[in-house]
Scaffold this active site. Structure first.
Site, PDB file in Angstrom:
ATOM      1  N   ASN A  24       0.863  -1.196  -0.073  1.00 34.37           N
ATOM      2  CA  ASN A  24      -0.103  -0.013   0.059  1.00 34.37           C
ATOM      3  C   ASN A  24       0.945   1.172   0.094  1.00 34.37           C
ATOM      4  OD1 ASN A  24       0.557   0.760   2.895  1.00 34.37           O
ATOM      5  ND2 ASN A  24      -0.583  -1.174   3.261  1.00 34.37           N
ATOM      6  N   ASP A  34       1.102  -8.300   1.408  1.00 27.16           N
ATOM      7  CA  ASP A  34       2.313  -7.384   2.053  1.00 27.16           C
ATOM      8  C   ASP A  34       2.765  -7.798   3.529  1.00 27.16           C
ATOM      9  OD1 ASP A  34       3.441  -5.066   2.200  1.00 27.16           O
ATOM     10  OD2 ASP A  34       1.769  -3.808   2.585  1.00 27.16           O
ATOM     11  N   GLY A 124      -7.042  -8.968  -3.884  1.00 25.41           N
ATOM     12  CA  GLY A 124      -7.416  -9.252  -2.654  1.00 25.41           C
ATOM     13  C   GLY A 124      -8.218  -7.835  -1.922  1.00 25.41           C
TER      14      GLY A 124
END
Ligand code: ADP
Length: 184
Positions: A24, A34, A124
């Site tokens: 992000n 992540d 996602g």
């Protein structure tokens, strides 16, 4: 010639030159792929991300851009962080998602990476239908000039794997959809 390969599995378990992270814009970690990359890669990745926030990317990494850090404890040399777009519903502009793939390959070229693993960026938490992600990802990689020898899409679940397999099949066989299992 870039070879496209598809793997069903965990991207943090791949041995490649560079692993692409669906980051992000804060670069300070998050959920999904992540979180998994930072967990398994260890604190060295976050330390470099913080340094990037303190220098080049004071306001965060913009959507569609890509930047590399160390891969820490992962079996790779670099993590290439890229920020996918958040899905805005039908008719969402695909260009930032294409840009993530193009810019990640450009960074890979600058680093001299020859094998690069990508997750299904934006499929996602960012909400893009995985079929759209697969089409945009596969077409963009096919259309991008790069010295990367292998682009490996690493798909976490069966649905994402099937979507990417369908797109690769379509490109190789001129637009027909793949036959269902068991077809003659
Ligand atoms: P985004 O915020 O860009 O949508 P997510 O990490 O939420 O990113 O999801 C992107 C894709 O990555 C999803 O298809 C998700 O299932 C998948 N994913 C999550 N963890 C992993 C992992 N360890 N390896 C590969 N893919 C993963």
């Amino acid at each position: 010639m870039t070879t496209l390969t598809l793997v069903r599995g965990d991207i943090t378990r791949q041995s490649v030159d560079a692993i692409v992270n669906a980051a992000n814009s804060s670069l300070l970690g998050g959920g999904g792929v992540d979180g998994a990359i930072h967990r398994r890669g260890g604190p060295a990745i976050l330390a470099e991300c913080r340094a990037l926030r303190a220098s080049r990317y004071g306001k965060g990494l913009p959507t569609g851009q890509a930047v590399a850090t160390t891969a820490g404890d992962l079996d790779a040399r670099w993590v290439i962080h890229t920020v996918g777009p958040v899905y805005q519903g039908a008719g969402s502009d695909p260009s930032p998602l294409a840009s993530c793939h193009r810019k990640s390959l450009r960074v890979a070229d600058e680093l001299g990476a020859r094998t690069v693993a990508f997750p299904a960026i934006s499929a996602g938490a960012y909400g893009w239908p995985v079929e759209d992600v697969a089409r945009i990802a596969v077409e963009t990689v096919r259309d991008t000039e790069t010295a990367v020898e292998e682009v490996r899409f690493v798909l976490f679940d069966e649905r994402a794997f099937a979507a990417f397999a369908g797109q690769v099949h379509r490109l190789r066989h001129g637009g027909e959809s793949p036959l269902p299992p068991g077809s003659p």
